[in-house]
Write a protein that holds these residues in place. Structure first.
Motif, PDB file in Angstrom:
ATOM      1  N   MET A 223     -10.666 -24.750  20.807  1.00  0.00           N
ATOM      2  CA  MET A 223     -11.805 -24.797  19.908  1.00  0.00           C
ATOM      3  C   MET A 223     -11.830 -26.146  19.199  1.00  0.00           C
ATOM      4  SD  MET A 223     -12.947 -22.310  16.751  1.00  0.00           S
ATOM      5  CE  MET A 223     -13.614 -21.091  17.842  1.00  0.00           C
ATOM      6  N   THR A 224     -13.013 -26.667  18.993  1.00  0.00           N
ATOM      7  CA  THR A 224     -13.194 -27.944  18.321  1.00  0.00           C
ATOM      8  C   THR A 224     -13.071 -27.759  16.811  1.00  0.00           C
ATOM      9  OG1 THR A 224     -14.722 -28.622  20.057  1.00  0.00           O
ATOM     10  CG2 THR A 224     -14.769 -29.891  18.027  1.00  0.00           C
ATOM     11  N   ILE A 225     -12.293 -28.628  16.191  1.00  0.00           N
ATOM     12  CA  ILE A 225     -12.128 -28.590  14.743  1.00  0.00           C
ATOM     13  C   ILE A 225     -12.489 -29.962  14.188  1.00  0.00           C
ATOM     14  CG2 ILE A 225     -10.534 -28.310  12.813  1.00  0.00           C
ATOM     15  CD1 ILE A 225      -8.916 -26.397  14.534  1.00  0.00           C
ATOM     16  N   HIS A 226     -13.376 -29.972  13.202  1.00  0.00           N
ATOM     17  CA  HIS A 226     -13.749 -31.203  12.507  1.00  0.00           C
ATOM     18  C   HIS A 226     -13.331 -31.075  11.057  1.00  0.00           C
ATOM     19  CE1 HIS A 226     -16.099 -32.865  15.780  1.00  0.00           C
ATOM     20  NE2 HIS A 226     -16.613 -31.664  15.963  1.00  0.00           N
ATOM     21  N   SER A 227     -12.725 -32.126  10.528  1.00  0.00           N
ATOM     22  CA  SER A 227     -12.310 -32.157   9.125  1.00  0.00           C
ATOM     23  C   SER A 227     -13.286 -33.009   8.340  1.00  0.00           C
ATOM     24  CB  SER A 227     -10.915 -32.760   8.985  1.00  0.00           C
ATOM     25  OG  SER A 227      -9.972 -31.977   9.669  1.00  0.00           O
ATOM     26  N   GLY A 228     -13.450 -32.655   7.061  1.00  0.00           N
ATOM     27  CA  GLY A 228     -14.319 -33.437   6.213  1.00  0.00           C
ATOM     28  C   GLY A 228     -13.915 -33.349   4.762  1.00  0.00           C
ATOM     29  N   SER A 229     -14.549 -34.188   3.938  1.00  0.00           N
ATOM     30  CA  SER A 229     -14.229 -34.219   2.516  1.00  0.00           C
ATOM     31  C   SER A 229     -15.351 -34.918   1.756  1.00  0.00           C
ATOM     32  CB  SER A 229     -12.910 -34.952   2.275  1.00  0.00           C
ATOM     33  OG  SER A 229     -13.005 -36.299   2.725  1.00  0.00           O
ATOM     34  N   CYS A 230     -15.271 -34.823   0.448  1.00  0.00           N
ATOM     35  CA  CYS A 230     -16.206 -35.542  -0.418  1.00  0.00           C
ATOM     36  C   CYS A 230     -15.612 -36.909  -0.757  1.00  0.00           C
ATOM     37  CB  CYS A 230     -16.495 -34.744  -1.680  1.00  0.00           C
ATOM     38  SG  CYS A 230     -15.075 -34.539  -2.773  1.00  0.00           S
ATOM     39  N   LEU A 231     -16.393 -37.751  -1.406  1.00  0.00           N
ATOM     40  CA  LEU A 231     -15.960 -39.102  -1.743  1.00  0.00           C
ATOM     41  C   LEU A 231     -14.742 -39.128  -2.657  1.00  0.00           C
ATOM     42  CD1 LEU A 231     -16.561 -42.150  -1.540  1.00  0.00           C
ATOM     43  CD2 LEU A 231     -18.103 -41.883  -3.492  1.00  0.00           C
ATOM     44  N   CYS A 232     -14.690 -38.244  -3.654  1.00  0.00           N
ATOM     45  CA  CYS A 232     -13.572 -38.261  -4.598  1.00  0.00           C
ATOM     46  C   CYS A 232     -12.346 -37.512  -4.078  1.00  0.00           C
ATOM     47  CB  CYS A 232     -13.999 -37.727  -5.963  1.00  0.00           C
ATOM     48  SG  CYS A 232     -14.333 -35.948  -6.046  1.00  0.00           S
ATOM     49  N   GLY A 233     -12.490 -36.794  -2.956  1.00  0.00           N
ATOM     50  CA  GLY A 233     -11.367 -36.086  -2.345  1.00  0.00           C
ATOM     51  C   GLY A 233     -11.090 -34.710  -2.924  1.00  0.00           C
ATOM     52  N   THR A 234     -11.873 -34.270  -3.879  1.00  0.00           N
ATOM     53  CA  THR A 234     -11.672 -32.947  -4.468  1.00  0.00           C
ATOM     54  C   THR A 234     -11.939 -31.843  -3.451  1.00  0.00           C
ATOM     55  OG1 THR A 234     -12.266 -33.740  -6.669  1.00  0.00           O
ATOM     56  CG2 THR A 234     -12.440 -31.362  -6.294  1.00  0.00           C
ATOM     57  N   VAL A 235     -13.025 -31.992  -2.696  1.00  0.00           N
ATOM     58  CA  VAL A 235     -13.420 -30.974  -1.716  1.00  0.00           C
ATOM     59  C   VAL A 235     -12.968 -31.390  -0.325  1.00  0.00           C
ATOM     60  CG1 VAL A 235     -15.342 -29.697  -0.708  1.00  0.00           C
ATOM     61  CG2 VAL A 235     -15.442 -30.397  -3.117  1.00  0.00           C
ATOM     62  N   ARG A 236     -12.279 -30.473   0.351  1.00  0.00           N
ATOM     63  CA  ARG A 236     -11.852 -30.681   1.743  1.00  0.00           C
ATOM     64  C   ARG A 236     -12.196 -29.421   2.514  1.00  0.00           C
ATOM     65  NH1 ARG A 236      -9.463 -35.261   2.172  1.00  0.00           N
ATOM     66  NH2 ARG A 236      -8.253 -36.193   0.508  1.00  0.00           N
ATOM     67  N   PHE A 237     -12.576 -29.610   3.774  1.00  0.00           N
ATOM     68  CA  PHE A 237     -12.984 -28.469   4.597  1.00  0.00           C
ATOM     69  C   PHE A 237     -12.729 -28.746   6.073  1.00  0.00           C
ATOM     70  CE2 PHE A 237     -16.542 -31.331   4.225  1.00  0.00           C
ATOM     71  CZ  PHE A 237     -17.018 -31.419   5.529  1.00  0.00           C
ATOM     72  N   GLU A 238     -12.792 -27.683   6.869  1.00  0.00           N
ATOM     73  CA  GLU A 238     -12.728 -27.787   8.327  1.00  0.00           C
ATOM     74  C   GLU A 238     -13.864 -26.983   8.921  1.00  0.00           C
ATOM     75  OE1 GLU A 238      -8.892 -26.501   9.709  1.00  0.00           O
ATOM     76  OE2 GLU A 238      -7.979 -28.449   9.271  1.00  0.00           O
ATOM     77  N   VAL A 239     -14.500 -27.539   9.929  1.00  0.00           N
ATOM     78  CA  VAL A 239     -15.526 -26.841  10.691  1.00  0.00           C
ATOM     79  C   VAL A 239     -14.908 -26.491  12.037  1.00  0.00           C
ATOM     80  CG1 VAL A 239     -17.780 -27.029  11.802  1.00  0.00           C
ATOM     81  CG2 VAL A 239     -17.418 -28.042   9.538  1.00  0.00           C
ATOM     82  N   ASN A 240     -14.924 -25.201  12.360  1.00  0.00           N
ATOM     83  CA  ASN A 240     -14.359 -24.724  13.617  1.00  0.00           C
ATOM     84  C   ASN A 240     -15.492 -24.322  14.543  1.00  0.00           C
ATOM     85  OD1 ASN A 240     -11.426 -24.640  12.828  1.00  0.00           O
ATOM     86  ND2 ASN A 240     -12.320 -23.355  11.241  1.00  0.00           N
ATOM     87  N   GLY A 241     -15.633 -25.035  15.655  1.00  0.00           N
ATOM     88  CA  GLY A 241     -16.685 -24.718  16.615  1.00  0.00           C
ATOM     89  C   GLY A 241     -17.491 -25.945  16.966  1.00  0.00           C
ATOM     90  N   LYS A 242     -18.559 -25.713  17.720  1.00  0.00           N
ATOM     91  CA  LYS A 242     -19.362 -26.842  18.197  1.00  0.00           C
ATOM     92  C   LYS A 242     -20.687 -26.927  17.448  1.00  0.00           C
ATOM     93  CE  LYS A 242     -21.890 -24.685  22.000  1.00  0.00           C
ATOM     94  NZ  LYS A 242     -23.209 -25.155  21.658  1.00  0.00           N
ATOM     95  N   PHE A 243     -21.229 -28.133  17.438  1.00  0.00           N
ATOM     96  CA  PHE A 243     -22.537 -28.356  16.849  1.00  0.00           C
ATOM     97  C   PHE A 243     -23.592 -28.224  17.937  1.00  0.00           C
ATOM     98  CE2 PHE A 243     -19.719 -30.872  14.011  1.00  0.00           C
ATOM     99  CZ  PHE A 243     -19.947 -30.146  12.856  1.00  0.00           C
ATOM    100  N   ASP A 244     -24.707 -27.583  17.599  1.00  0.00           N
ATOM    101  CA  ASP A 244     -25.789 -27.367  18.553  1.00  0.00           C
ATOM    102  C   ASP A 244     -26.751 -28.548  18.595  1.00  0.00           C
ATOM    103  OD1 ASP A 244     -24.826 -24.710  18.956  1.00  0.00           O
ATOM    104  OD2 ASP A 244     -25.897 -24.088  17.145  1.00  0.00           O
ATOM    105  N   SER A 245     -26.967 -29.176  17.455  1.00  0.00           N
ATOM    106  CA  SER A 245     -27.914 -30.282  17.383  1.00  0.00           C
ATOM    107  C   SER A 245     -27.550 -31.218  16.233  1.00  0.00           C
ATOM    108  CB  SER A 245     -29.344 -29.751  17.216  1.00  0.00           C
ATOM    109  OG  SER A 245     -29.426 -28.906  16.089  1.00  0.00           O
ATOM    110  N   PHE A 246     -28.137 -32.401  16.306  1.00  0.00           N
ATOM    111  CA  PHE A 246     -27.869 -33.459  15.334  1.00  0.00           C
ATOM    112  C   PHE A 246     -29.199 -34.179  15.088  1.00  0.00           C
ATOM    113  CE2 PHE A 246     -25.115 -37.617  14.861  1.00  0.00           C
ATOM    114  CZ  PHE A 246     -25.537 -37.758  13.560  1.00  0.00           C
TER     115      PHE A 246
END
Length: 136
Positions: A1-24
């Motif tokens: 499974m595809t996992i994408h990591s992300g965060s906000c500019l200040c680093g307070t918020v962190r998350f992972e998206v598990n799965g694929k993107f359908d559109s962009f």
């Protein structure tokens, strides 16, 4: 499974998206221009991926424009755009908040009838890999 990591500019918020993107989509509507302060929004959409908030969930806040489906989530400390789940069954992820690369190219440019004139005329503007030493 595809996992994408992300965060906000200040680093307070962190998350992972598990799965694929359908559109962009690169969206030039006035609402996305206001959301980003730029020429367009750049959002990834998925009907099947899930999100796991790693840290900072109490810093995530959302705004939905009354009378519309237009909503956005952001960090209440730094204002960075964050993934949005306000529309049932749809995960919307601002591409710029991801810390991992994505291979999906934009599917389309939408609402180009609202594209700012200065954005339409930017093809001939000089390009620099970093901030120039002096103004051209």
């Amino acid at each position: 499974m595809t996992i994408h990591s992300g965060s906000c500019l200040c680093g307070t918020v962190r998350f992972e998206v598990n799965g694929k993107f359908d559109s962009f989509y690169l969206c030039y509507c006035r609402r996305c221009q206001k959301d980003t302060g730029s020429a367009h929004g750049a959002n990834l959409f998925s009907q099947s991926a899930s999100i796991e908030w790693i840290s900072g969930t109490t810093a995530v806040t959302s705004f939905t424009l009354p009378g519309t489906r237009h909503s956005r989530s952001f960090c209440k400390h730094c204002g960075s755009a964050l993934p949005n789940t306000q529309i049932a069954g749809l995960l919307v992820v601002p591409a710029g908040c991801l810390d991992t690369d994505i291979s999906l190219l934009p599917t389309a440019r939408i609402f180009t009838c609202h594209q700012a004139d200065w954005s339409k005329q930017s093809d001939g503007v000089p390009v620099f890999s970093k901030i120039p030493n002096k103004q051209p």
